[in-house]
Each structure stands twice: as structure tokens, then as C-alpha cells.
Write an enzyme that holds these catalytic residues in place. Structure first.
Site, PDB file in Angstrom:
ATOM      1  CG  HIS A  83      -1.747   1.261   1.297  1.00  0.00           C
ATOM      2  ND1 HIS A  83      -2.899   1.408   0.559  1.00  0.00           N
ATOM      3  CD2 HIS A  83      -1.572   2.437   1.951  1.00  0.00           C
ATOM      4  CE1 HIS A  83      -3.402   2.607   0.772  1.00  0.00           C
ATOM      5  NE2 HIS A  83      -2.616   3.248   1.613  1.00  0.00           N
ATOM      6  CG  ASP A 162     -11.952   3.705   5.945  1.00  0.00           C
ATOM      7  OD1 ASP A 162     -11.499   4.597   6.683  1.00  0.00           O
ATOM      8  OD2 ASP A 162     -11.674   3.628   4.735  1.00  0.00           O
ATOM      9  NE  ARG A 169     -10.266  10.761   8.739  1.00  0.00           N
ATOM     10  CZ  ARG A 169      -9.385   9.969   8.103  1.00  0.00           C
ATOM     11  NH1 ARG A 169      -9.740   8.775   7.694  1.00  0.00           N
ATOM     12  NH2 ARG A 169      -8.163  10.382   7.901  1.00  0.00           N
ATOM     13  CB  SER A 184      -8.596   5.293   7.269  1.00  0.00           C
ATOM     14  OG  SER A 184      -8.939   5.309   5.920  1.00  0.00           O
ATOM     15  CE  LYS A 188      -9.193   2.355   3.242  1.00  0.00           C
ATOM     16  NZ  LYS A 188      -9.318   3.727   2.865  1.00  0.00           N
TER      17      LYS A 188
HETATM   18  N1  URA Z   1      -5.983   6.920   2.629  1.00  0.00           N
HETATM   19  C1  URA Z   1      -6.929   6.235   3.301  1.00  0.00           C
HETATM   20  O1  URA Z   1      -7.324   5.156   2.885  1.00  0.00           O
HETATM   21  N2  URA Z   1      -7.416   6.779   4.429  1.00  0.00           N
HETATM   22  C2  URA Z   1      -7.000   7.953   4.921  1.00  0.00           C
HETATM   23  O2  URA Z   1      -7.471   8.366   5.957  1.00  0.00           O
HETATM   24  C3  URA Z   1      -6.025   8.655   4.204  1.00  0.00           C
HETATM   25  C4  URA Z   1      -5.523   8.110   3.066  1.00  0.00           C
END
Ligand code: URA
Length: 424
Positions: A83, A162, A169, A184, A188
Site C-alpha cells: 500500500h 471506513d 472526514r 483507515s 481496508k
Molecule cells: N488513505 C486512506 O485510505 N485513508 C486515509 O485516511 C487517508 C488516506
């Protein structure tokens, strides 16, 4: 156990610690619509201002994972994922996934679309004629077993808390909080079910985290969440002060990724691809040298099969822009800086990115950087090439680039692309 949302908000507002039960309840109740948007907005701001300790962050992440389903892919090879926290010209997933698959691991890379000045992997791949981002779970598992690599859209039902909270947010100025960003991302990634995860945490003007210490804090938080949830993680802190590679946009980045897979491409893209591959293979317990596999052409073969399996034609011509505007070097000398944020915003204004989730992107839009910091430039020779199908966007792109590059007498001190490594 049931709580009153106001009590949970007040506890965090006053600097207290949320209990496991409070966290489980508030995340679940928010997902079900029992806690109202304005209450979660207040709690997100309280977390933004007061922070959370490691235990709270791990529990919060667990509650977000538990808000949806967790993928369990029936794959024979070890699965390992990557990621990136997002940057300008970050096409690394494109060569990396087939490279790591060619080395023997399975790479389920569930990706997103771009928002703002950082591009999205799916937007880039969609510039390949016929390529399809949406796959079913059965198709993902079948492709992982047959090809070894899948880059596709995240399936519905992964960490729905999320999804809701990130949208909230975004409109309440509570994105830039390490506990909220880390939970967050990790909710995932853990829900996607890979057994190992390498994090590319960007530091610099084109990244969320502008400085190395900020990126180190985020990286440590991400790795600790992985450890708390039994997922082996390593994080690399990498430079995002200048665009990665020479291409920024969609089709132009695919073309650059293919150059890398064919044994060429810019040195920084090759170096980061190999560094991330090494870490992913170490987590998967595979001792193969990815640099050798890249040079052998095997990774390109996997790329071609990966694109074909998703309906794309790997040998098709990529879209070309209807307008090209060249920015010449203003003086002769050495390019001392090329600012990632300026180039990212310019590419976005040319049509490579979107301002709202539902906006389309232009496949052919983007920027080619003819020089990188440290390269010699000659006054009047091309420095940047702006590509777009909407030439009326060129003045706004040029405005974004104002002050975004400098030519001087001496080359800046060379730093490698990997600035630090964070391990459990
Ligand atoms: N990427 C995400 O998946 N979540 C965040 O809060 C910021 C960047």
C-alpha cells in the site's frame, strides 16, 4: 453494551481514553446509522485534537474491519500486498505486482481511484483499451492462481465504517490525523486478507506527510496496527519531494511502467520497485532476487497475462492527447528542484485527476518531465511537456507550475529514494 454518543464524545474531547467497549459500540452504531453524522463529526474532531493511544488505534481498526466482511482467498501461493500513502507519478504498483508474482508470490492489489493531486492506480490502468477494474471474488481468486497478480477495484463490503467515516472526514477537516489515517488504511488492507503487507509511506511536498518525522510516525503506527492484528508488515519511508519517474498522469504512467518491465525506465522507479519487491518477498518467505527477474523479462510476461486476463490488450496503442504544450527550461544549468505538489496539481488541472469522486478523468492527460533534479538543462530546450484534451486548462496548469522548478549552477545533494525503513 450500549453507550450514549455524547458521553463517548465528551470522554475524548476532555482528553480521556476510550474503552474497548466504547470503541466497538460507537463504530458499529455509526455504521448502522444509530450514531448521527454530526456526532461522529464531533468525535472525529476530538480524536484529531486529542489523539488515540496504540491500544485505542488497534481496537478502532479492529472495529472498522468488523463493520464488514473479511476476504479469504483460496490461493496456493503466499499472498503479499503493498500500500502506498499516495504520491505524484506513483505508478509503482504497475511493475511491482507482476514482478512479485513472477518471483513466486500472489499479489492481490485492491486499489482505488485518484482524488486531488495524487493519481489512482485504477485510473491509470483504465487507459489500456478494454481493461476492466471490477472483478468478482471468484475472478480475483482464479486470476491469483493462474497469473499470480490482480490489480482491481476493492470489492463492496470491505470496512464499510471506513467508507462512511472517510467521506465525513473529508468534509470536516479531520483527514490529517495519524490515528484516523492509519486505522483507515489498515482496516481496508487487513480486511483484504493478505498475510504480508509492505507500506510505502511517502514524505515530501507531494505527500500527505510533508516531513520525514511525520512519515516515520505514520509508518510506525501502521506497522504496529499490523502487528496487533497478526499481519506481518514493513514500511519504507520514500521521497515524494519530486515526482516519481518522468511521467505523471494516466496513459503516460502506464507507458513508463511498461518501460520498467522491459528492463528500462527511470532509475528511481526501478530502484523503488525492486526495494519494495525485496520487502514483499521477504515477508512471503521467498528468496529470489527481484532485480534479476525484472532484467529477465519474466515480469513483463506476467504483466501481459495480467492485463489480458482483465480484458485489456497489452500491445494496444495508448491514448494520445489532442494538445501538447512545451514548457522550456528558463536558463542553462542544472535543474535543482522540481516540486512534486506543483507537478501533481498541474497534471490534475490538465485532466489527469478528479476534484469529486464522480468526475471522469482523461486517459491522455498528464505531464512528461524531460529533466529530473540533478540533470543538466539548456535554456529554451523542453523541460516539461503538458498533455491534455482540454487545451483551455493549460493556463491553470502553468499557474500551478509557477515557482515549482528551479535551475541553478550546482546539482542538489543526491538522496536515495528510500529514506528509512520501519519494521515491527
Ligand atoms: N488513505 C486512506 O485510505 N485513508 C486515509 O485516511 C487517508 C488516506
Amino acid at each position: 453494551m450500549t453507550f450514549a454518543a455524547v458521553d463517548v464524545i465528551r470522554a475524548k474531547r476532555d482528553g480521556g481514553r476510550l474503552s474497548d467497549e466504547q470503541i466497538d459500540w460507537v463504530v458499529d452504531a455509526y455504521t448502522r446509522g444509530v450514531v448521527a453524522e454530526e456526532q461522529m463529526a464531533a468525535l472525529a474532531m476530538a480524536i484529531f485534537l486529542r489523539g488515540m493511544d496504540d491500544g485505542e488505534i488497534a481496537r478502532w481498526t479492529g472495529a472498522m474491519i468488523g463493520s464488514g466482511s473479511r476476504l479469504s482467498l483460496d490461493v496456493a501461493r503466499p499472498t503479499v500486498d503493498k500500500h502506498s500513502t499516495g504520491g505524484v507519478g506513483d505508478k509503482i504498483t504497475l511493475p511491482l505486482a507482476p514482478l512479485v508474482a513472477a518471483c513466486g508470490a500472489a499479489v492481490p492489489q485492491l486499489s482505488g481511484r485518484g482524488l486531488g493531486h495524487t493519481g489512482g492506480t485504477l485510473d491509470k490502468l483504465e487507459s489500456i483499451p478494454g481493461w476492466r477494474a471490477a472483478l468478482s471474488l471468484d475472478e480475483i481468486a482464479a486470476q491469483l492462481n493462474s497469473v499470480g497478480a490482480v490489480v482491481c477495484a476493492a470489492t463492496e463490503g470491505l470496512a464499510p465504517a471506513d467508507k462512511k467515516l472517510y467521506a465525513l472526514r473529508d468534509v470536516t477537516s479531520t483527514v490529517e490525523s495519524v490515528p484516523l489515517i492509519a486505522s483507515s488504511i489498515m482496516s481496508k488492507k487487513i480486511a483484504e486478507g493478505a498475510s504480508g503487507l509492505v507500506l510505502d509511506v511517502k514524505a515530501g511536498s507531494g505527500a500527505f506527510m510533508k516531513t520525514v518525522p511525520e512519515a516515520q510516525l505514520l509508518a510506525r503506527t501502521l506497522v504496529d496496527i499490523g502487528t496487533a492484528h497478526g499481519v506481518a508488515c514493513t514500511a519504507l519511508i520514500t521521497d515524494m519531494s519530486t515526482p516519481l519517474g518522468r511521467a505523471v498522469g494516466n496513459a503516460v504512467e502506464v507507458a513508463e511502467a511498461v518501460e520498467v518491465l522491459r528492463g528500462g525506465g527511470p532509475a528511481d522507479v526501478v530502484s523503488l520497485t525492486v526495494a519494495l519487491a525485496r520487502e514483499m518477498l521477504a515477508l512471503a518467505g521467498i528468496s529470489v532476487d527481484p532485480a534479476e527477474v525484472l532484467a529477465s523479462g519474466e515480469a513483463y510476461e506476467v504483466w501481459a497475462r495480467m492485463i489480458t486476463a482483465q480484458g485489456g490488450d497489452p500491445s494496444a496503442s495508448l491514448p494520445r492527447p489532442s494538445s501538447v504544450h512545451v514548457v522550456p527550461a528558463p536558463a542553462s544549468g542544472v535543474l535543482t528542484s522540481l516540486d512534486a505538489y506543483a507537478v501533481g496539481v498541474a497534471a490534475w488541472r490538465l485532466g489527469a485527476g478528479r476534484a469529486r469522486k464522480e468526475d471522469p478523468v482523461q486517459a491522455a492527460a498528464g505531464i512528461l518531465c524531460h529533466a529530473k533534479p540533478g540533470d543538466a538543462v539548456v535554456a529554451g530546450e523542453p523541460l516539461l511537456e503538458l498533455h491534455t484534451d482540454t487545451p483551455e486548462a493549460i493556463p491553470a496548469a502553468l499557474a500551478a507550475l509557477e515557482g515549482g522548478f528551479e535551475v541553478g549552477a550546482e546539482a542538489p545533494a543526491a538522496t536515495g529514494i528510500v529514506l528509512d525503513t520501519v519494521r515491527p
